[in-house]
Design an enzyme around this catalytic site. Structure first.
Site, short mmCIF file in Angstrom:
data_model
loop_
_atom_site.label_atom_id
_atom_site.label_comp_id
_atom_site.label_asym_id
_atom_site.label_seq_id
_atom_site.Cartn_x
_atom_site.Cartn_y
_atom_site.Cartn_z
N ASN A 74 0.84 -1.19 -0.09
CA ASN A 74 -0.11 0.06 -0.15
C ASN A 74 0.84 1.25 -0.01
OD1 ASN A 74 -2.30 1.93 0.35
ND2 ASN A 74 -3.37 -0.15 1.25
N HIS A 104 21.55 1.85 13.06
CA HIS A 104 22.60 2.57 13.19
C HIS A 104 23.61 2.22 14.26
CE1 HIS A 104 22.11 5.94 10.14
NE2 HIS A 104 20.68 5.85 10.82
N ALA A 150 -2.18 -3.89 13.30
CA ALA A 150 -1.59 -2.48 12.92
C ALA A 150 -0.84 -1.84 13.92
CB ALA A 150 -2.74 -1.81 12.56
#
Length: 176
Positions: A74, A104, A150
């Site tokens: 999406n 990192h 979600a």
């Protein structure tokens, strides 16, 4: 008319991917505003019927990004590979999803500005559905037939045939 536009988009993307050194198995469709970057010897392989909606970014910066057949992204997704990201077949990815196989290296000399990374592969199994605004971090292995709820942040193992829902603690602190 819409069939003609679909055919034109597939032809355009085939040429676009070929120029950038991206391998596409066939019928790859991508909206115009998406960005694809292959650098530092990276490889990007897209399966048959790959589809990405608006404003997605895919990068293989020295790593392998391999996406299976019938995979849909999406809008506003970011997939960034410095090591290896493999996404299986028939995977659906909701909007605003980020998948990273690197962090990192904050402990190296120079910290984040040194531009060094710690990497670990990410694998996403076949028939998996990833909900909106999910972040998948390095070293994650998501099994087959999974649902990632979600808003989840995923790191580590998610077994086959499972639903991953991240519960969050709510911390309210008075700063006065």
């Amino acid at each position: 008319m819409s069939k003609l536009l679909s055919v034109i988009r597939v032809i355009y993307n085939s040429l676009r991917f070929k120029i950038k050194g991206i391998k596409c198995a066939g019928r790859c469709t991508s909206r115009y505003r998406n960005k694809y970057k292959v650098s530092n010897g990276g490889k990007m392989i897209l399966g048959n019927h790959f589809c990405a909606l608006d404003n997605c970014r895919f990068s293989a910066h020295g790593g392998l990004l391999q996406i299976g057949n019938n995979v849909g992204f999406n809008s506003n997704c970011i997939i960034s590979s410095h090591s290896r990201i493999e996404i299986g077949n028939n995977v659906e990815v909701g909007p605003n999803v980020c998948i990273y196989d690197q962090d990192h290296d904050t402990k190296c000399e120079g910290g984040i500005k040194a531009g060094k990374f710690i990497t670990a592969p990410v694998n996403i199994g076949d028939n998996t559905w990833i909900g909106a605004t999910v972040v998948i971090l390095r070293g994650t292995n998501i099994g087959r037939n999974c649902i990632i709820a979600a808003g989840s942040i995923v790191k580590g193992e998610v077994p086959d045939n499972s639903t991953y829902i991240q519960k969050r603690e709510k911390l309210i602190k008075n700063n006065l």
